[in-house]
Write an enzyme that holds these catalytic residues in place. Structure first.
Site, PDB file in Angstrom:
ATOM      1  N   GLU A   1      -0.103 -12.006  -2.261  1.00 10.70           N
ATOM      2  CA  GLU A   1      -1.525 -11.977  -2.593  1.00 10.70           C
ATOM      3  C   GLU A   1      -1.886 -13.188  -3.427  1.00 10.70           C
ATOM      4  OE1 GLU A   1      -2.716  -8.253  -4.332  1.00 10.70           O
ATOM      5  OE2 GLU A   1      -1.944  -7.100  -2.639  1.00 10.70           O
TER       6      GLU A   1
ATOM      7  N   SER B   1       0.842  -1.200   0.000  1.00 10.01           N
ATOM      8  CA  SER B   1       0.000   0.000   0.000  1.00 10.01           C
ATOM      9  C   SER B   1       0.875   1.247   0.000  1.00 10.01           C
ATOM     10  CB  SER B   1      -0.915   0.004   1.224  1.00 10.01           C
ATOM     11  OG  SER B   1      -0.178  -0.254   2.403  1.00 10.01           O
TER      12      SER B   1
ATOM     13  N   GLU C   1      -9.356  -9.562   2.766  1.00 14.83           N
ATOM     14  CA  GLU C   1      -9.608  -8.150   2.423  1.00 14.83           C
ATOM     15  C   GLU C   1     -10.962  -7.977   1.742  1.00 14.83           C
ATOM     16  OE1 GLU C   1      -6.340  -5.962   0.792  1.00 14.83           O
ATOM     17  OE2 GLU C   1      -7.584  -4.220   0.363  1.00 14.83           O
TER      18      GLU C   1
ATOM     19  N   LYS D   1       4.460 -11.697   2.836  1.00 15.43           N
ATOM     20  CA  LYS D   1       3.046 -11.885   2.497  1.00 15.43           C
ATOM     21  C   LYS D   1       2.914 -11.847   0.987  1.00 15.43           C
ATOM     22  CE  LYS D   1      -0.235  -8.498   3.019  1.00 15.43           C
ATOM     23  NZ  LYS D   1      -0.672  -8.265   1.621  1.00 15.43           N
TER      24      LYS D   1
HETATM   25  O1  KIV Z   1      -0.458  -3.416   1.386  1.00 13.18           O
HETATM   26  C1  KIV Z   1      -1.082  -3.409   2.450  1.00 13.18           C
HETATM   27  O2  KIV Z   1      -1.000  -2.492   3.271  1.00 13.18           O
HETATM   28  C2  KIV Z   1      -1.932  -4.559   2.719  1.00 13.18           C
HETATM   29  C3  KIV Z   1      -2.946  -4.445   3.814  1.00 13.18           C
HETATM   30  C4  KIV Z   1      -4.033  -3.568   3.356  1.00 13.18           C
HETATM   31  C5  KIV Z   1      -3.440  -5.755   4.263  1.00 13.18           C
HETATM   32  O3  KIV Z   1      -1.837  -5.553   2.058  1.00 13.18           O
END
Ligand code: KIV
Length: 259
Positions: free
Chosen positions: A112, A43, A176, A110
């Site tokens: 997606e 983000s 999400e 993490k």
């Molecule tokens: O990129 C991010 O901040 C995220 C969160 C919104 C979970 O993936």
């Protein structure tokens, strides 16, 4: 499995898991006193770099900001997002995840989900790289924002995806923008914690983009609760500073270095 990850897993059905994003040491240091997980999210592409989406974020961007955040984090589990295009196949996923961990010292990555990449998660776990999954609205793979899991069929598909990610060995999954019913069903049917964003109170934990909840980013969708209005505070301070400079009230004698 690391002690920090074990601690997160033990919270399922016991106490809520608190997560927020950070992109710098200063913010991370504050969050570290409260959060179980700190995410260096992609983000930052929107929030820091002003991009329209997250697609242009580079591996270097994530590495630089995660390195800064690492300096402020002692207690929380530090997770770094893998940018789009850095986990297209098992080999590149492994190379890039290992690079992120080696250069930043983060605890996990993490990625997606795009429905099929649970196989990549499994590959990374076999390589001893801790992974957090992410399903529902996944901006790296989806063009249009949509609440997911509203119909029974959609909810069942999401549950299947979550189960595959769990089976692959991920230690947690971000949900999400899922409907409350869908988030509740997944949370009840999998053993690893679910971390919700825009996905109701039924998740095992919650995450928000810190800049959104502080009122700094200017992005306030329905699921964001604004806990502060930092923009207003900055505006007031800058206004005072401007006045002081113009009226020659700043700097005053106490700010001088006398020789
Ligand atoms: O990129 C991010 O901040 C995220 C969160 C919104 C979970 O993936």
């Amino acid at each position: 499995m690391s002690k920090k990850i074990k601690k997160i897993l033990l919270k399922k059905n016991k106490s809520k898991i608190v997560c927020l994003t950070a992109y710098s040491k200063a913010i991370a240091k504050i969050l570290d006193n409260f959060c179980d997980i700190i995410l260096v999210g992609d983000s930052m592409a929107n929030v820091l770099y002003g991009h329209k989406g997250t697609h242009k974020l580079s591996l270097d961007n994530i590495i630089q900001h995660t390195s800064s955040v690492r300096l402020g984090v002692k207690k929380s589990l530090l997770v770094a997002d893998m940018p789009k295009g850095t986990y297209e196949n098992p080999k590149s996923a492994k190379t890039n995840a290992k690079l992120i961990i080696k250069k930043t010292g983060c605890d996990a990555v993490k990625l997606e989900s795009n429905k099929n990449n649970y196989k990549i998660i499994k590959f990374l776990i076999n390589e001893k790289i801790p992974v957090m999954g992410h399903i529902g609205y996944t901006p790296q793979h989806k063009k249009k924002f949509k609440i997911e899991g509203k119909t029974k069929n959609e909810a069942l598909k999401l549950l299947k995806e979550a189960k595959l990610i769990e089976k692959s060995g991920a230690f947690a999954i971000v949900l999400e923008c899922l409907s409350p019913q869908s988030a509740k069903m997944i949370t009840n049917k999998i053993k690893i914690p679910t971390i919700g964003i825009g996905s109701s109170v039924y998740c095992d934990g919650q995450i928000l983009v810190t800049d959104d909840m502080l009122g700094l980013s200017g992005f306030y969708p329905k699921f964001v609760k604004k806990y502060a209005n930092i923009n207003r505070i900055i505006e007031k301070a800058v206004k005072k500073y401007t006045r002081d400079v113009k009226l020659k009230n700043f700097p005053s004698k106490i700010h001088n270095y006398n020789g």
